[in-house]
Design a protein around this motif. Sequence first.
Motif, PDB file in Angstrom:
ATOM      1  N   UNK A  73       0.798  -1.218   0.000  1.00  0.00           N
ATOM      2  CA  UNK A  73       0.000   0.000   0.000  1.00  0.00           C
ATOM      3  C   UNK A  73       0.834   1.274   0.000  1.00  0.00           C
ATOM      4  N   UNK A  74       2.146   1.125   0.068  1.00  0.00           N
ATOM      5  CA  UNK A  74       3.014   2.299   0.095  1.00  0.00           C
ATOM      6  C   UNK A  74       3.343   2.840  -1.289  1.00  0.00           C
ATOM      7  N   UNK A  75       2.597   2.381  -2.282  1.00  0.00           N
ATOM      8  CA  UNK A  75       2.823   2.867  -3.643  1.00  0.00           C
ATOM      9  C   UNK A  75       1.466   3.296  -4.214  1.00  0.00           C
ATOM     10  N   UNK A  76       1.418   4.487  -4.786  1.00  0.00           N
ATOM     11  CA  UNK A  76       0.147   4.980  -5.333  1.00  0.00           C
ATOM     12  C   UNK A  76      -0.055   4.403  -6.732  1.00  0.00           C
ATOM     13  N   UNK A  77      -1.310   4.515  -7.225  1.00  0.00           N
ATOM     14  CA  UNK A  77      -1.604   4.029  -8.570  1.00  0.00           C
ATOM     15  C   UNK A  77      -0.721   4.726  -9.607  1.00  0.00           C
ATOM     16  N   UNK A  78      -0.508   6.021  -9.393  1.00  0.00           N
ATOM     17  CA  UNK A  78       0.299   6.792 -10.343  1.00  0.00           C
ATOM     18  C   UNK A  78       1.747   6.324 -10.335  1.00  0.00           C
ATOM     19  N   UNK A  79       2.276   6.083  -9.136  1.00  0.00           N
ATOM     20  CA  UNK A  79       3.658   5.590  -9.026  1.00  0.00           C
ATOM     21  C   UNK A  79       3.789   4.213  -9.670  1.00  0.00           C
ATOM     22  N   UNK A  80       2.769   3.377  -9.438  1.00  0.00           N
ATOM     23  CA  UNK A  80       2.776   2.032 -10.009  1.00  0.00           C
ATOM     24  C   UNK A  80       2.733   2.115 -11.541  1.00  0.00           C
ATOM     25  N   UNK A  81       1.869   2.967 -12.046  1.00  0.00           N
ATOM     26  CA  UNK A  81       1.740   3.179 -13.485  1.00  0.00           C
ATOM     27  C   UNK A  81       3.053   3.699 -14.061  1.00  0.00           C
ATOM     28  N   UNK A  82       3.646   4.674 -13.358  1.00  0.00           N
ATOM     29  CA  UNK A  82       4.916   5.248 -13.812  1.00  0.00           C
ATOM     30  C   UNK A  82       6.020   4.185 -13.826  1.00  0.00           C
ATOM     31  N   UNK A  84       5.686   0.998 -14.309  1.00  0.00           N
ATOM     32  CA  UNK A  84       5.513   0.118 -15.473  1.00  0.00           C
ATOM     33  C   UNK A  84       5.838   0.837 -16.781  1.00  0.00           C
ATOM     34  N   UNK A  85       5.499   2.140 -16.852  1.00  0.00           N
ATOM     35  CA  UNK A  85       5.860   2.914 -18.050  1.00  0.00           C
ATOM     36  C   UNK A  85       7.378   2.917 -18.249  1.00  0.00           C
ATOM     37  N   UNK A  86       8.091   3.095 -17.128  1.00  0.00           N
ATOM     38  CA  UNK A  86       9.546   3.214 -17.193  1.00  0.00           C
ATOM     39  C   UNK A  86      10.248   1.874 -17.379  1.00  0.00           C
ATOM     40  N   UNK A  87       9.663   0.809 -16.817  1.00  0.00           N
ATOM     41  CA  UNK A  87      10.406  -0.448 -16.793  1.00  0.00           C
ATOM     42  C   UNK A  87       9.919  -1.474 -17.823  1.00  0.00           C
ATOM     43  N   UNK A  88       8.613  -1.499 -18.094  1.00  0.00           N
ATOM     44  CA  UNK A  88       8.067  -2.522 -18.995  1.00  0.00           C
ATOM     45  C   UNK A  88       8.278  -2.073 -20.447  1.00  0.00           C
ATOM     46  N   UNK A  89       9.501  -2.229 -20.944  1.00  0.00           N
ATOM     47  CA  UNK A  89       9.820  -1.600 -22.231  1.00  0.00           C
ATOM     48  C   UNK A  89       9.143  -2.274 -23.416  1.00  0.00           C
ATOM     49  N   UNK A  90       8.763  -3.555 -23.321  1.00  0.00           N
ATOM     50  CA  UNK A  90       8.036  -4.180 -24.431  1.00  0.00           C
ATOM     51  C   UNK A  90       6.513  -4.095 -24.251  1.00  0.00           C
ATOM     52  N   UNK A  91       6.073  -3.368 -23.185  1.00  0.00           N
ATOM     53  CA  UNK A  91       4.630  -3.146 -22.939  1.00  0.00           C
ATOM     54  C   UNK A  91       3.838  -4.452 -22.850  1.00  0.00           C
ATOM     55  N   UNK A  99      14.196  -6.404 -18.011  1.00  0.00           N
ATOM     56  CA  UNK A  99      13.588  -5.068 -17.978  1.00  0.00           C
ATOM     57  C   UNK A  99      13.836  -4.385 -16.632  1.00  0.00           C
ATOM     58  N   UNK A 100      13.732  -5.170 -15.555  1.00  0.00           N
ATOM     59  CA  UNK A 100      13.951  -4.597 -14.222  1.00  0.00           C
ATOM     60  C   UNK A 100      15.393  -4.137 -14.056  1.00  0.00           C
ATOM     61  N   UNK A 101      16.315  -4.946 -14.542  1.00  0.00           N
ATOM     62  CA  UNK A 101      17.736  -4.608 -14.423  1.00  0.00           C
ATOM     63  C   UNK A 101      18.052  -3.336 -15.224  1.00  0.00           C
ATOM     64  N   UNK A 102      17.484  -3.232 -16.430  1.00  0.00           N
ATOM     65  CA  UNK A 102      17.665  -2.012 -17.232  1.00  0.00           C
ATOM     66  C   UNK A 102      17.193  -0.786 -16.451  1.00  0.00           C
ATOM     67  N   UNK A 103      16.019  -0.933 -15.855  1.00  0.00           N
ATOM     68  CA  UNK A 103      15.403   0.159 -15.102  1.00  0.00           C
ATOM     69  C   UNK A 103      16.235   0.500 -13.858  1.00  0.00           C
ATOM     70  N   UNK A 104      16.568  -0.532 -13.088  1.00  0.00           N
ATOM     71  CA  UNK A 104      17.274  -0.314 -11.817  1.00  0.00           C
ATOM     72  C   UNK A 104      18.687   0.248 -12.050  1.00  0.00           C
ATOM     73  N   UNK A 105      19.332  -0.176 -13.145  1.00  0.00           N
ATOM     74  CA  UNK A 105      20.688   0.300 -13.430  1.00  0.00           C
ATOM     75  C   UNK A 105      20.667   1.799 -13.734  1.00  0.00           C
ATOM     76  N   UNK A 106      19.601   2.260 -14.396  1.00  0.00           N
ATOM     77  CA  UNK A 106      19.512   3.670 -14.728  1.00  0.00           C
ATOM     78  C   UNK A 106      19.236   4.533 -13.490  1.00  0.00           C
TER      79      UNK A 106
END
Length: 108
Positions: A73-82, A84-91, A99-106
């Motif tokens: 519950x410590x994550x808002x819908x907007x944060x969750x959406x953001x 996935x936008x940032x990390x789920x690169x193949x949608x 995908x997670x490693x790409x995101x986390x490395x950045x």
Amino acid sequence: MKPLQGLSVALALFGAAAEPLIQIPTHIQEMELSTPKPVTVAQMQEFKQDFVDVDFNKDDQMDAQEVRAHFKGGISDIELFQFFLDSDSDRSGDVSLQEYVDYAAMLG
Ligand SMILES: [Ca+2]
Ligand SMILES: [Ca+2]
């Protein structure tokens, strides 16, 4: 004093169980991953640990429900959406380890 001793043992066991460190499965441990910028071995280990902690059903994908459950519950819908936008690169709707490693490395 016996009951008290029993109780403290139970509490110690419960305390230990409350902080599970999920074992990283071998196939994840051995997975070769590319990163958009260099990361240390320790960082890569941390990314893999984060990933397996979130991936409750062990299908090697993080889905929105798992991410939400992980943050309790410590994550808002907007944060969750953001996220996935940032990390789920193949949608695909799921975040793979790559995908997670790409995101986390950045972020690092
Ligand atoms: Ca999963
Ligand atoms: Ca994906």
